[in-house]
Scaffold this motif. Structure first.
Motif, PDB file in Angstrom:
ATOM      1  N   LEU A   1     -21.145 -24.261  19.634  1.00  0.00           N
ATOM      2  CA  LEU A   1     -20.287 -23.688  20.673  1.00  0.00           C
ATOM      3  C   LEU A   1     -19.080 -23.048  20.029  1.00  0.00           C
ATOM      4  CD1 LEU A   1     -19.436 -23.242  23.626  1.00  0.00           C
ATOM      5  CD2 LEU A   1     -18.370 -25.522  23.548  1.00  0.00           C
ATOM      6  N   ARG A   2     -18.898 -21.760  20.269  1.00  0.00           N
ATOM      7  CA  ARG A   2     -17.731 -21.041  19.762  1.00  0.00           C
ATOM      8  C   ARG A   2     -16.902 -20.555  20.940  1.00  0.00           C
ATOM      9  NH1 ARG A   2     -19.710 -17.149  14.765  1.00  0.00           N
ATOM     10  NH2 ARG A   2     -20.554 -18.805  13.425  1.00  0.00           N
ATOM     11  N   ARG A   3     -15.729 -21.127  21.080  1.00  0.00           N
ATOM     12  CA  ARG A   3     -14.833 -20.741  22.169  1.00  0.00           C
ATOM     13  C   ARG A   3     -13.904 -19.606  21.724  1.00  0.00           C
ATOM     14  NH1 ARG A   3     -14.699 -23.408  26.734  1.00  0.00           N
ATOM     15  NH2 ARG A   3     -15.624 -25.503  26.928  1.00  0.00           N
ATOM     16  N   GLY A   4     -13.389 -18.884  22.728  1.00  0.00           N
ATOM     17  CA  GLY A   4     -12.489 -17.790  22.444  1.00  0.00           C
ATOM     18  C   GLY A   4     -13.177 -16.597  21.816  1.00  0.00           C
TER      19      GLY A   4
ATOM     20  N   GLY B   1     -35.189 -28.250  17.947  1.00  0.00           N
ATOM     21  CA  GLY B   1     -35.014 -27.882  16.557  1.00  0.00           C
ATOM     22  C   GLY B   1     -34.705 -26.421  16.324  1.00  0.00           C
ATOM     23  N   LEU B   2     -34.317 -25.684  17.371  1.00  0.00           N
ATOM     24  CA  LEU B   2     -34.025 -24.267  17.224  1.00  0.00           C
ATOM     25  C   LEU B   2     -32.563 -24.054  16.860  1.00  0.00           C
ATOM     26  CD1 LEU B   2     -36.040 -22.847  20.266  1.00  0.00           C
ATOM     27  CD2 LEU B   2     -36.743 -23.036  17.870  1.00  0.00           C
ATOM     28  N   ASP B   3     -32.317 -22.965  16.150  1.00  0.00           N
ATOM     29  CA  ASP B   3     -30.955 -22.597  15.777  1.00  0.00           C
ATOM     30  C   ASP B   3     -30.349 -21.826  16.946  1.00  0.00           C
ATOM     31  OD1 ASP B   3     -28.751 -20.956  14.849  1.00  0.00           O
ATOM     32  OD2 ASP B   3     -29.352 -21.470  12.818  1.00  0.00           O
ATOM     33  N   VAL B   4     -29.358 -22.411  17.585  1.00  0.00           N
ATOM     34  CA  VAL B   4     -28.764 -21.825  18.784  1.00  0.00           C
ATOM     35  C   VAL B   4     -27.265 -21.670  18.597  1.00  0.00           C
ATOM     36  CG1 VAL B   4     -28.477 -24.072  19.889  1.00  0.00           C
ATOM     37  CG2 VAL B   4     -28.580 -22.013  21.303  1.00  0.00           C
ATOM     38  N   VAL B   5     -26.719 -20.601  19.181  1.00  0.00           N
ATOM     39  CA  VAL B   5     -25.287 -20.388  19.169  1.00  0.00           C
ATOM     40  C   VAL B   5     -24.862 -20.053  20.595  1.00  0.00           C
ATOM     41  CG1 VAL B   5     -25.558 -17.952  18.563  1.00  0.00           C
ATOM     42  CG2 VAL B   5     -23.394 -19.088  18.130  1.00  0.00           C
ATOM     43  N   VAL B   6     -23.753 -20.641  21.034  1.00  0.00           N
ATOM     44  CA  VAL B   6     -23.236 -20.446  22.390  1.00  0.00           C
ATOM     45  C   VAL B   6     -21.851 -19.825  22.287  1.00  0.00           C
ATOM     46  CG1 VAL B   6     -22.666 -21.541  24.575  1.00  0.00           C
ATOM     47  CG2 VAL B   6     -24.552 -22.431  23.209  1.00  0.00           C
ATOM     48  N   LEU B   7     -21.681 -18.637  22.851  1.00  0.00           N
ATOM     49  CA  LEU B   7     -20.435 -17.886  22.759  1.00  0.00           C
ATOM     50  C   LEU B   7     -19.716 -17.932  24.095  1.00  0.00           C
ATOM     51  CD1 LEU B   7     -21.950 -14.779  20.950  1.00  0.00           C
ATOM     52  CD2 LEU B   7     -20.932 -16.792  19.892  1.00  0.00           C
ATOM     53  N   GLU B   8     -18.501 -18.439  24.101  1.00  0.00           N
ATOM     54  CA  GLU B   8     -17.740 -18.604  25.340  1.00  0.00           C
ATOM     55  C   GLU B   8     -16.366 -17.946  25.199  1.00  0.00           C
ATOM     56  OE1 GLU B   8     -16.025 -19.051  28.640  1.00  0.00           O
ATOM     57  OE2 GLU B   8     -18.122 -19.693  28.518  1.00  0.00           O
ATOM     58  N   ALA B   9     -16.035 -17.076  26.156  1.00  0.00           N
ATOM     59  CA  ALA B   9     -14.768 -16.342  26.096  1.00  0.00           C
ATOM     60  C   ALA B   9     -13.559 -17.246  26.311  1.00  0.00           C
ATOM     61  CB  ALA B   9     -14.769 -15.219  27.132  1.00  0.00           C
TER      62      ALA B   9
END
Length: 423
Positions: free
Chosen positions: A145-148, A54-62
């Motif tokens: 998931l945020r790509r780029g 239930g945690l707010d997570v963000v994944v940043l991928e180049a």
């Protein structure tokens, strides 16, 4: 931690919209519970595990899209249990091939064998595993998931972490904690000023995936050989040929294919399918026909261990914390075990109000997982030494050692080590 720029090109992991689990509201409060830099298999697993809590997570991928490179294939029993917790374990079992045994030979003679019991090693190309994890994260935390997205700066403000990305320099992404899962060239690790110490174990290898050879009879004395790869694939067996010129390994893959790995003294000046075909033919007398999809690649197996796994509100996980030789297939699985431990620590810290006092949030994680990584490196260094070129007395001593290790009860201990049950 002072402001330090993450070098250009470092992996960055994506941010999703704020959710109910965010660690606060308002301009000065963290917008996310955890920001993960790096969307490879370890970053994706950590993101899924945190989202299930239930945690707010963000994944940043180049990277803009998935990597098509030939990489890890082995999923060990402890790693599969982590994937079960994520919710993709059954999908992995359905898509993968089970490796239930291993056979070691030298110059046509069997030196030993082992079986992996009721929990085999699963074989599945990393790109397929990542695809399953990416879909699962999208189910658990849409948009996480945020790509780029490249992270250019990571700053620990004491009460939160700010991450400056190339797409939004004026308004940094803010989280209670940040995790570097951005690989062996980790920009997060460099930004933290954490040392990267080389450990024993280094070697040059070339590898390729190829269709199984046509049916061929086993050797007269019974052991599977590279020439009978179709039979060994049906038997779900990994083949390790400890030849005088260096090891040649063969592992079954889904779709009636196999992965071939050969140790070399130095990288060939020209790396073509014929290069690996000639090495295999010379060492074990087998014929391998690589197609265009099986173009070989070369890699140097090295081992490094970060001096620390955490600093303040920022932790390292997976290859950012430890580079383990892929010989033995432990690196990705070790990272998943890191992620499982770290997810528990982060959830406890956020639930216990550790957002105001982060200094002990990662203490247990850092000590326990660094010790596990050191153990994995010792095992991997041993594996590499056994597969190194050898002649004369050294060859005879190595073969004798393999025969001894293949005798109960040592064989069971060795099988436990290969399947990572002790990590």
């Amino acid at each position: 931690m002072t402001d330090r720029a993450v070098p250009e090109g470092a992996g960055a992991e994506g941010a999703g919209a704020e959710g109910a689990g965010a660690a606060g509201a308002g301009t000065d409060a963290p917008r996310h519970d955890v920001a993960i830099v790096g969307g490879g298999p370890v970053g994706l697993v950590l993101g899924c595990l945190l989202a299930t809590r239930g945690l707010d997570v963000v994944v940043l991928e180049a990277r803009d899209g998935p990597s098509g490179r030939t990489r890890a294939i082995g999923i060990h029993p402890p790693g599969l249990r982590v994937l079960d917790a994520v919710g993709v374990g059954d999908a992995v079992r359905a898509a993968s091939v089970a490796i239930r045994s291993g056979v070691v030979t030298c110059e046509g003679r069997t030196l030993g064998s082992m079986r992996f019991g009721r929990e085999p090693i699963r074989s599945l190309p990393q790109r397929e595993t990542e695809a399953l994890l990416e879909r699962r994260l999208a189910q658990l935390a849409p948009g996480a998931l945020r790509r780029g997205v490249r992270v250019e700066r990571v700053v620990d403000r004491g009460t939160h972490v700010e991450l400056v990305t190339d797409g939004d320099r004026s308004d940094p992404l803010v989280a209670a904690y940040a995790v570097g899962a951005d690989g062996v060239r980790s920009g997060v690790r460099e930004a933290l000023g954490i040392g990267w110490r080389q450990r024993p174990g280094v070697g040059e290898y070339i590898m390729a995936d190829a269709p199984d050879a046509p049916d061929a009879p086993d050797a007269p004395d019974g052991p599977p050989t590279l020439a009978s790869s179709a039979a060994s694939a049906a038997a779900e067996t990994a083949l390790l040929h400890f030849e005088p010129a260096g090891v040649v390994e063969s592992f079954p893959l889904p779709g009636a294919r196999r992965r071939w790995v050969a140790r070399v003294r130095r990288r060939p000046a020209v790396l073509e399918p014929a290069t690996l075909e000639a090495i295999i033919a010379a060492r074990v007398g087998a014929s391998l026909a690589l197609d265009s999809a099986g173009a070989p690649s070369a890699f140097t197996a090295r081992q490094h261990l970060a001096e620390r796994f955490a600093a303040g509100r920022i932790a390292l996980v997976g290859d950012a914390a430890h580079e383990v030789s892929p010989i033995g297939g432990q690196g990705m699985n070790l990272g998943w075990l890191d992620a499982a431990h770290l997810a528990r620590e982060l959830a406890a810290a956020l639930a216990g109000g550790a957002a105001a006092s982060p200094h002990e949030a990662f203490d247990g994680y850092a000590v326990i997982r660094r010790r596990a990584a050191a153990r994995a490196m010792r095992q991997a260094a041993f594996n590499m030494s056994m597969g190194a070129p050898a002649t004369g007395i050294r060859l005879r001593a190595r073969n004798a050692a393999v025969r001894m290790l293949a005798v109960p009860p040592v064989r069971g201990i060795l099988a436990s080590s290969f399947t990572m049950r002790r990590l």
